[in-house]
Design an enzyme around this catalytic site. Structure first.
Site, PDB file in Angstrom:
ATOM      1  N   ASP A 229      -2.350   4.785   1.849  1.00  0.00           N
ATOM      2  CA  ASP A 229      -3.665   4.162   1.685  1.00  0.00           C
ATOM      3  C   ASP A 229      -4.110   3.557   3.013  1.00  0.00           C
ATOM      4  OD1 ASP A 229      -5.944   3.484   0.298  1.00  0.00           O
ATOM      5  OD2 ASP A 229      -5.129   1.587  -0.449  1.00  0.00           O
TER       6      ASP A 229
ATOM      7  N   TYR B 205      -7.485   1.816   5.429  1.00  0.00           N
ATOM      8  CA  TYR B 205      -8.209   0.540   5.377  1.00  0.00           C
ATOM      9  C   TYR B 205      -9.470   0.689   6.222  1.00  0.00           C
ATOM     10  CZ  TYR B 205      -8.071  -4.675   5.146  1.00  0.00           C
ATOM     11  OH  TYR B 205      -8.307  -6.020   4.896  1.00  0.00           O
TER      12      TYR B 205
ATOM     13  N   HIS C  22     -15.285  -4.144   4.120  1.00  0.00           N
ATOM     14  CA  HIS C  22     -14.243  -4.695   3.251  1.00  0.00           C
ATOM     15  C   HIS C  22     -13.200  -5.442   4.080  1.00  0.00           C
ATOM     16  CE1 HIS C  22     -11.178  -4.932   0.080  1.00  0.00           C
ATOM     17  NE2 HIS C  22     -10.322  -4.384   0.924  1.00  0.00           N
TER      18      HIS C  22
ATOM     19  N   ARG D  95      -8.483 -15.401   6.785  1.00  0.00           N
ATOM     20  CA  ARG D  95      -8.478 -15.932   8.165  1.00  0.00           C
ATOM     21  C   ARG D  95      -9.915 -16.153   8.621  1.00  0.00           C
ATOM     22  NH1 ARG D  95      -5.428 -11.420   7.994  1.00  0.00           N
ATOM     23  NH2 ARG D  95      -7.243 -10.290   8.755  1.00  0.00           N
TER      24      ARG D  95
ATOM     25  N   GLU E 275     -10.295  -1.454  -6.471  1.00  0.00           N
ATOM     26  CA  GLU E 275     -10.823  -1.100  -5.151  1.00  0.00           C
ATOM     27  C   GLU E 275     -11.398   0.308  -5.236  1.00  0.00           C
ATOM     28  OE1 GLU E 275      -7.751  -1.702  -2.152  1.00  0.00           O
ATOM     29  OE2 GLU E 275      -8.269  -3.840  -2.030  1.00  0.00           O
TER      30      GLU E 275
ATOM     31  N   GLU F  71     -12.396   3.615  -3.683  1.00  0.00           N
ATOM     32  CA  GLU F  71     -12.009   4.366  -2.489  1.00  0.00           C
ATOM     33  C   GLU F  71     -12.255   5.854  -2.713  1.00  0.00           C
ATOM     34  OE1 GLU F  71      -8.155   3.479  -0.926  1.00  0.00           O
ATOM     35  OE2 GLU F  71      -8.169   1.387  -1.616  1.00  0.00           O
TER      36      GLU F  71
ATOM     37  N   ASP G  85      -7.594   1.797  -6.229  1.00  0.00           N
ATOM     38  CA  ASP G  85      -6.358   1.142  -5.787  1.00  0.00           C
ATOM     39  C   ASP G  85      -6.303  -0.237  -6.448  1.00  0.00           C
ATOM     40  OD1 ASP G  85      -4.141   0.236  -4.384  1.00  0.00           O
ATOM     41  OD2 ASP G  85      -5.317  -0.325  -2.626  1.00  0.00           O
TER      42      ASP G  85
ATOM     43  N   ARG H  38      -4.425  -9.627  -6.623  1.00  0.00           N
ATOM     44  CA  ARG H  38      -4.699 -10.445  -5.428  1.00  0.00           C
ATOM     45  C   ARG H  38      -3.751 -11.627  -5.284  1.00  0.00           C
ATOM     46  NH1 ARG H  38      -7.167  -6.629  -2.755  1.00  0.00           N
ATOM     47  NH2 ARG H  38      -9.067  -5.907  -3.768  1.00  0.00           N
TER      48      ARG H  38
ATOM     49  N   GLN I 247      -0.580 -10.312  -3.972  1.00  0.00           N
ATOM     50  CA  GLN I 247      -0.834  -9.846  -2.603  1.00  0.00           C
ATOM     51  C   GLN I 247      -0.844 -11.014  -1.609  1.00  0.00           C
ATOM     52  OE1 GLN I 247      -4.579  -7.758  -2.279  1.00  0.00           O
ATOM     53  NE2 GLN I 247      -4.246  -7.136  -0.159  1.00  0.00           N
TER      54      GLN I 247
ATOM     55  N   TYR J 154       2.093 -10.613   1.274  1.00  0.00           N
ATOM     56  CA  TYR J 154       1.638  -9.636   2.270  1.00  0.00           C
ATOM     57  C   TYR J 154       2.097  -9.923   3.703  1.00  0.00           C
ATOM     58  CZ  TYR J 154      -2.239 -11.983   4.741  1.00  0.00           C
ATOM     59  OH  TYR J 154      -2.996 -12.791   5.554  1.00  0.00           O
TER      60      TYR J 154
ATOM     61  N   LYS K 186       0.163  -3.638  -5.203  1.00  0.00           N
ATOM     62  CA  LYS K 186      -0.610  -2.412  -5.317  1.00  0.00           C
ATOM     63  C   LYS K 186       0.187  -1.222  -5.854  1.00  0.00           C
ATOM     64  CE  LYS K 186      -3.845  -3.731  -1.681  1.00  0.00           C
ATOM     65  NZ  LYS K 186      -5.150  -3.197  -2.123  1.00  0.00           N
TER      66      LYS K 186
ATOM     67  N   THR L 257      -2.188   3.448  -9.388  1.00  0.00           N
ATOM     68  CA  THR L 257      -3.310   3.977  -8.605  1.00  0.00           C
ATOM     69  C   THR L 257      -3.925   5.082  -9.451  1.00  0.00           C
ATOM     70  OG1 THR L 257      -2.113   3.569  -6.542  1.00  0.00           O
ATOM     71  CG2 THR L 257      -4.007   5.048  -6.426  1.00  0.00           C
TER      72      THR L 257
ATOM     73  N   THR M 133     -10.892   0.550   0.731  1.00  0.00           N
ATOM     74  CA  THR M 133     -12.064   0.131  -0.039  1.00  0.00           C
ATOM     75  C   THR M 133     -13.328   0.301   0.796  1.00  0.00           C
ATOM     76  OG1 THR M 133     -10.642  -1.507  -1.043  1.00  0.00           O
ATOM     77  CG2 THR M 133     -12.995  -1.777  -1.396  1.00  0.00           C
TER      78      THR M 133
ATOM     79  N   GLU N  35     -14.367  -9.476  -3.276  1.00  0.00           N
ATOM     80  CA  GLU N  35     -15.548  -9.618  -2.422  1.00  0.00           C
ATOM     81  C   GLU N  35     -16.771 -10.019  -3.249  1.00  0.00           C
ATOM     82  OE1 GLU N  35     -15.832  -6.119   0.512  1.00  0.00           O
ATOM     83  OE2 GLU N  35     -14.312  -5.546  -0.955  1.00  0.00           O
TER      84      GLU N  35
HETATM   85 CA    CA Z   1      -6.734  -0.109  -0.869  1.00  0.00          CA
END
Ligand code: CA
Length: 422
Positions: free
Chosen positions: A128, A130, A135, A144, A199, A201, A233, A237, A240, A244, A253, A257, A355, A369
């Protein structure tokens, strides 16, 4: 390559309702089964499925195609671009309104309602990416605020290795995952995810591949794409956020899928190839091994993307309207980068785009989002609201390719309903 099979004036003797995703100009590839019989490969037209092995048995298509459609998966046909083109040309000629021998072909036609659709390929590996920069920026802001996009993003097509073992076809229920959730002011606990998300995709199905140790050149990488589909996907959260750092997504994740059952082939997508969007002023030019002028001129796709959310027993709400042109890297760049270190890819491998959110709020392609990290509930039809997915919620992804002068084609559906944790 544009040919007679793309002629927008073509019609079929098979009934295709106006605006259907699968007019004769599309002819996507899939795998279906009838009753308890072995899966076989087919092409969709309207609400019907053409049995390609059956056509081969009848001698209705080139005998050289027969071995490629004899098995229960599409991998051999995905791997042979010339055979795919020949198959498309020959089946188009059998289905076009002016075709003779309709009776023989119609005996190989199944109603969509009478078949089960399966995973289209044996997926050896799933990666997968990005590449949805809007996104990546929005997610980065949540984690961040001072540095949403890390410095590598505009140089490296970022990705992670996913799990082929948990890729399922549209319609398969999605069990809410259990895992570690870390509240801001307390120790981690274990239990069902409270922040389950989707997500939106693109699925990129590979037809080409490479031997270990040999990279695919960017100039050849676009031809390694056999076709596209839709991919959800599913993402927990809360799991994650806690897991992560430092190695990226893991259990947040890998539990499920979902992919759409039909592969819209590279051949069908030929009229919908567009130039890759120019990078904003100040962004670096990709390094040479990721730069090809032909890829820049025609390596992106004019595909509109949609997501609908349907609460149990409720009406659908369209929650996302985005487009594939928001991908910061092309499929060819992803493939060239993926193989640049010598990593082997194989026909039937699956790449997720990442995404694909657009720049505007209604084009956000995940709930994290759409709800500002769960802080601003999203209003649904009928008065309900959501921050994250509840048990019984169904997410439906759809897409349409459009370009002036050509018949619009669609992708079918990529559906999944959340069911309670095991
Ligand atoms: Ca993804």
């Amino acid at each position: 390559m544009i040919d007679a099979s793309h002629d927008p004036a073509l019609t079929s003797w098979v009934d295709v309702p106006p605006g259907h995703d699968f007019p004769i100009q599309n002819l996507p590839l899939g795998v279906f089964s009838v009753g308890g019989e072995a899966p076989r490969v087919g092409m969709a037209i309207g609400d019907h499925v053409v049995d390609l092995a059956g056509l081969a048995a009848d001698g209705a298509i080139d005998p050289g195609l027969a071995p490629l459609v004899a098995g229960p998966v599409l991998n051999p046909l995905l791997a042979d671009a010339a055979a795919r083109r020949l198959m498309r040309t020959q089946v188009s000629a059998l289905l076009v309104t002016s075709a003779t021998h309709r009776t023989a072909t119609s005996s190989r036609l199944w109603s969509r309602d009478d078949v089960t659709l399966d995973l289209p390929a044996a997926i050896g590996d799933y990666t997968d990416f990005y590449v949805g920069i809007h996104h990546a920026t929005a997610i980065g802001k949540l984690f961040r605020p001072d540095q949403p996009l890390l410095p590598n993003y505009k140089y490296v097509p970022i990705g992670y290795h996913g799990r082929a073992s948990t890729v399922r076809v549209s319609g398969t229920p999605v069990v809410r995952p259990n895992g570690q959730r870390k509240p801001p002011d307390g120790p981690p606990t274990y239990g069902p995810s409270r922040r389950l998300d989707f997500e939106l995709e693109l699925a990129i199905w590979l037809g080409g591949g490479n031997a270990m140790g040999q990279a695919i050149d960017i100039a050849d990488a676009g031809a390694a794409v056999a076709g596209l589909g839709l991919l959800n996907d599913w993402s927990a959260r809360d799991l994650q956020a806690w897991e992560y750092v430092p190695l990226g997504p893991f259990l947040a994740k890998s539990f499920a899928t979902t992919v759409s059952p039909w592969i819209v082939t590279a051949e069908a997508l030929a009229p919908f190839r567009i130039a890759q969007a120019e990078r904003p002023d100040g962004d670096p030019k990709p390094l040479d091994y990721l730069w090809d002028s032909r890829d820049q001129a025609a390596g992106a796709f004019a595909i509109d993307l949609f997501a609908d959310l349907i609460p149990a027993g409720g009406a659908p709400t369209r929650i996302t309207r985005s487009a594939a042109r928001h991908m910061y890297w092309t499929a060819a760049q992803m493939i060239a980068h993926h193989t640049s270190n010598g990593c082997a890819l194989n026909p039937g491998d699956l790449l997720g785009s990442g995404t694909i959110s657009g720049p505007s709020p209604e084009a956000a392609a995940s709930l994290v989002e759409l709800t500002a990290g769960g802080g601003a509930p999203l209003a649904l039809a009928g008065g309900a609201a959501r921050t994250f997915l509840e048990d019984g919620d169904e997410v439906v992804l759809t897409a349409r390719a459009n370009n002036d002068g050509y018949a619009s084609i669609g992708f079918g559906e990529c559906r999944g309903t959340v069911i309670p944790s095991a």
